[in-house]
Design a protein around this motif. Sequence first.
Motif, mmCIF file in Angstrom:
data_model
loop_
_atom_site.group_PDB
_atom_site.id
_atom_site.type_symbol
_atom_site.label_atom_id
_atom_site.label_comp_id
_atom_site.label_asym_id
_atom_site.label_seq_id
_atom_site.Cartn_x
_atom_site.Cartn_y
_atom_site.Cartn_z
ATOM 1 N N THR A 1 0.841 -1.203 0.000
ATOM 2 C CA THR A 1 0.000 0.000 0.000
ATOM 3 C C THR A 1 0.876 1.254 0.000
ATOM 4 O OG1 THR A 1 -1.803 -1.137 1.144
ATOM 5 C CG2 THR A 1 -1.767 1.268 1.278
ATOM 6 N N SER A 2 1.928 1.245 0.812
ATOM 7 C CA SER A 2 2.857 2.380 0.857
ATOM 8 C C SER A 2 3.563 2.559 -0.486
ATOM 9 C CB SER A 2 3.899 2.159 1.959
ATOM 10 O OG SER A 2 3.294 1.954 3.210
ATOM 11 N N GLN A 3 3.922 1.450 -1.114
ATOM 12 C CA GLN A 3 4.591 1.505 -2.418
ATOM 13 C C GLN A 3 3.714 2.203 -3.448
ATOM 14 O OE1 GLN A 3 6.008 -2.308 -3.905
ATOM 15 N NE2 GLN A 3 5.331 -1.783 -5.965
ATOM 16 N N PHE A 4 2.446 1.804 -3.519
ATOM 17 C CA PHE A 4 1.572 2.369 -4.538
ATOM 18 C C PHE A 4 1.178 3.809 -4.210
ATOM 19 C CE2 PHE A 4 0.698 -2.281 -5.037
ATOM 20 C CZ PHE A 4 1.360 -2.397 -6.250
ATOM 21 N N ALA A 5 1.039 4.111 -2.936
ATOM 22 C CA ALA A 5 0.785 5.500 -2.559
ATOM 23 C C ALA A 5 1.960 6.379 -2.960
ATOM 24 C CB ALA A 5 0.524 5.597 -1.053
ATOM 25 N N GLY A 6 3.168 5.872 -2.764
ATOM 26 C CA GLY A 6 4.354 6.607 -3.185
ATOM 27 C C GLY A 6 4.381 6.836 -4.683
ATOM 28 N N ALA A 7 3.963 5.822 -5.467
ATOM 29 C CA ALA A 7 3.918 5.979 -6.925
ATOM 30 C C ALA A 7 2.944 7.079 -7.328
ATOM 31 C CB ALA A 7 3.532 4.657 -7.577
ATOM 32 N N ALA A 8 1.770 7.095 -6.697
ATOM 33 C CA ALA A 8 0.769 8.117 -7.024
ATOM 34 C C ALA A 8 1.275 9.510 -6.683
ATOM 35 C CB ALA A 8 -0.534 7.822 -6.287
ATOM 36 N N LEU A 9 1.835 9.661 -5.489
ATOM 37 C CA LEU A 9 2.337 10.972 -5.066
ATOM 38 C C LEU A 9 3.564 11.385 -5.874
ATOM 39 C CD1 LEU A 9 1.928 10.579 -1.198
ATOM 40 C CD2 LEU A 9 0.527 11.963 -2.732
ATOM 41 N N GLY A 10 4.395 10.406 -6.235
ATOM 42 C CA GLY A 10 5.603 10.708 -6.993
ATOM 43 C C GLY A 10 5.306 11.273 -8.368
ATOM 44 N N GLY A 11 4.276 10.739 -9.033
ATOM 45 C CA GLY A 11 3.907 11.273 -10.331
ATOM 46 C C GLY A 11 3.477 12.729 -10.234
ATOM 47 N N MET A 12 2.641 13.019 -9.242
ATOM 48 C CA MET A 12 2.181 14.409 -9.061
ATOM 49 C C MET A 12 3.330 15.314 -8.620
ATOM 50 S SD MET A 12 -1.620 13.982 -7.389
ATOM 51 C CE MET A 12 -1.185 12.759 -6.160
ATOM 52 N N PHE A 13 4.184 14.791 -7.727
ATOM 53 C CA PHE A 13 5.340 15.549 -7.237
ATOM 54 C C PHE A 13 6.270 15.926 -8.391
ATOM 55 C CE2 PHE A 13 9.736 15.134 -5.314
ATOM 56 C CZ PHE A 13 9.702 16.323 -4.587
ATOM 57 N N GLY A 14 6.563 14.948 -9.251
ATOM 58 C CA GLY A 14 7.431 15.204 -10.390
ATOM 59 C C GLY A 14 6.811 16.181 -11.376
ATOM 60 N N GLY A 15 5.497 16.020 -11.631
ATOM 61 C CA GLY A 15 4.823 16.927 -12.548
ATOM 62 C C GLY A 15 4.818 18.361 -12.045
ATOM 63 N N TRP A 16 4.578 18.535 -10.743
ATOM 64 C CA TRP A 16 4.569 19.885 -10.157
ATOM 65 C C TRP A 16 5.961 20.506 -10.215
ATOM 66 C CZ3 TRP A 16 7.009 22.225 -5.993
ATOM 67 C CH2 TRP A 16 6.496 23.474 -5.604
ATOM 68 N N LEU A 17 6.979 19.729 -9.892
ATOM 69 C CA LEU A 17 8.346 20.253 -9.940
ATOM 70 C C LEU A 17 8.734 20.644 -11.363
ATOM 71 C CD1 LEU A 17 10.235 17.773 -7.557
ATOM 72 C CD2 LEU A 17 9.829 20.212 -7.153
ATOM 73 N N PHE A 18 8.366 19.803 -12.326
ATOM 74 C CA PHE A 18 8.712 20.112 -13.712
ATOM 75 C C PHE A 18 8.010 21.376 -14.198
ATOM 76 C CE2 PHE A 18 8.053 19.259 -18.377
ATOM 77 C CZ PHE A 18 9.359 19.525 -18.746
ATOM 78 N N ALA A 19 6.736 21.534 -13.810
ATOM 79 C CA ALA A 19 5.979 22.710 -14.232
ATOM 80 C C ALA A 19 6.581 23.994 -13.675
ATOM 81 C CB ALA A 19 4.520 22.573 -13.795
ATOM 82 N N HIS A 20 7.135 23.954 -12.471
ATOM 83 C CA HIS A 20 7.620 25.163 -11.807
ATOM 84 C C HIS A 20 9.138 25.370 -11.937
ATOM 85 C CE1 HIS A 20 3.646 24.753 -9.922
ATOM 86 N NE2 HIS A 20 3.740 26.056 -9.675
ATOM 87 N N PHE A 21 9.896 24.276 -12.024
ATOM 88 C CA PHE A 21 11.362 24.405 -11.973
ATOM 89 C C PHE A 21 12.086 23.682 -13.102
ATOM 90 C CE2 PHE A 21 9.676 24.420 -7.585
ATOM 91 C CZ PHE A 21 9.998 25.725 -7.232
ATOM 92 N N GLY A 22 11.357 23.074 -14.029
ATOM 93 C CA GLY A 22 11.994 22.387 -15.137
ATOM 94 C C GLY A 22 12.589 21.043 -14.746
ATOM 95 N N LEU A 23 13.352 20.456 -15.683
ATOM 96 C CA LEU A 23 13.932 19.131 -15.438
ATOM 97 C C LEU A 23 14.871 19.147 -14.235
ATOM 98 C CD1 LEU A 23 14.796 17.890 -19.056
ATOM 99 C CD2 LEU A 23 12.883 17.204 -17.612
ATOM 100 N N GLY A 24 15.651 20.208 -14.104
ATOM 101 C CA GLY A 24 16.567 20.301 -12.963
ATOM 102 C C GLY A 24 15.826 20.253 -11.645
ATOM 103 N N GLY A 25 14.667 20.874 -11.581
ATOM 104 C CA GLY A 25 13.873 20.856 -10.359
ATOM 105 C C GLY A 25 13.414 19.455 -9.989
ATOM 106 N N VAL A 26 13.071 18.653 -11.014
ATOM 107 C CA VAL A 26 12.655 17.265 -10.747
ATOM 108 C C VAL A 26 13.812 16.479 -10.149
ATOM 109 C CG1 VAL A 26 11.798 15.117 -11.763
ATOM 110 C CG2 VAL A 26 10.964 17.310 -12.616
ATOM 111 N N PHE A 27 14.983 16.598 -10.744
ATOM 112 C CA PHE A 27 16.138 15.838 -10.265
ATOM 113 C C PHE A 27 16.557 16.277 -8.862
ATOM 114 C CE2 PHE A 27 17.117 15.467 -14.994
ATOM 115 C CZ PHE A 27 16.593 14.184 -15.082
ATOM 116 N N VAL A 28 16.561 17.576 -8.614
ATOM 117 C CA VAL A 28 16.931 18.064 -7.276
ATOM 118 C C VAL A 28 15.892 17.614 -6.245
ATOM 119 C CG1 VAL A 28 17.234 20.123 -5.855
ATOM 120 C CG2 VAL A 28 18.265 20.023 -8.128
ATOM 121 N N GLY A 29 14.604 17.702 -6.605
ATOM 122 C CA GLY A 29 13.554 17.268 -5.678
ATOM 123 C C GLY A 29 13.672 15.796 -5.332
#
Length: 450
Positions: free
Chosen positions: A341-369
């Motif tokens: 359950t924790s694994q799949f919750a992490g996958a769901a949050l990770g997709g949104m987390f990466g998308g938000w970082l990319f929208a605001h900070f670009g590819l570098g923001g995703v990698f740093v995050g």
Amino acid sequence: MSPQERRASVSLALVFAFRMLGLFMVLPVLATYGQQLEGATPLLIGMAIGAYGLTQAFLQIPFGMLSDRVGRKPVIVVGLLLFAAGGLLAAGADNIQQVIAGRILQGAGAIAAAVMALVADSTREQHRTKAMAMIGMSIGLAFAVAMVAGPVVARLAGLGGVFMSTSVLALVGIALVLLVVPTPQQTQRHRDAGIVGGALWPAISNPELLRLNYGIACLHAILMATFLAIPLALAREAGLPKEEHWWVYLAALLLSFFGMVPFIIYAERQRQMKRVLLGAVALLALVQPLFWLTEHSLPWLVTCIILFFVGFNLLEATLPSLLSKIAPAGGKGTAMGVYSTSQFAGAALGGMFGGWLFAHFGLGGVFVGCGLLALSWLAIGVTMREPPYVTSYRLAVSPERVQDAGLAASLLAVAGVTDVVIVADEAAAYLKVDSKLLDREALDRVAAPV
């Protein structure tokens, strides 16, 4: 193994592999091909990548418990039908919202716990570890094949073709369940393979298991966020056409496999699990800023992808083994349910987390995050204790012997036994044992009828 046990183990491993293959084929292509969909934004593409984890996290434990009531095969078939329907919905999508809906529906087919329980029903105790190992190997192989097959299928048939392939794989899985997987004579509740309500709170509140649950959530959040950025870095920054990404993933997975094997052997044989785990987490934290610094150079980017997969695959193999050592006797199945359950919750949050970082900070923001997320895991992991090097063991006990009030004490007195839980309803004892010290003959003598 008997012929029927081999048949059950191999066919269920294939069912699991086909489903995981369908889930992960989308991962290396959605960031690049998904941009052509109407309404696509970095955040929504990130949501589409990880959306399956949302329903998977919510339904993982309920579906496992439901299979105890209505049977394993009906739950598995319904789950695969939901997965196939989600693939068809996404295959026909012309906008990103429909793809997200399809991925959510795919995740609703949360059959992992039911498959594990059916494996336990279909195999004898002495062969169950081998059967579970087949499942584990099938997951790893499915992930590797998906990383290569996704770009190849997308090149031939587009993103819709990738999703259509996932539905076909689900239908093949249904055929295997109905036509090939043997139906066990009886369904039993196996505490080391299934979920037990009474063991849920201890699994949630155990500090050592909490660290693992946080770790697997971080690992899959990093995976989803990173794979929003890696395909774009390869295509945009390094200039590699998206149709040729498959060879990068193939080379990276093959080389990373050979890179991680010595560390797994060292962790188990030398009993240095904590050291290896922390080293792999540190590697994940280190490689993320390297992605950012080298994204314009294809050779360096490929090198970073190889290092990423060494760390990821090492952790993906090590964490379940660590959970098996830490979970209390009779609680492994429930602990694995919370872990998943924790694994799949992490996958769901990770997709949104990466998308938000990319929208605001670009590819570098995703990698740093992602690097910061790995560092948070490393800070928590440092506080873990070296795990006990024990395995779970289910011992069948005669009905008259299981009522003996002194049975638990007698079992604990056997060399190598560290924990005991007696379950009278199952006529079984669940043990934690050190296999190097265990006196199996003495254990059988204690469990035998008086």
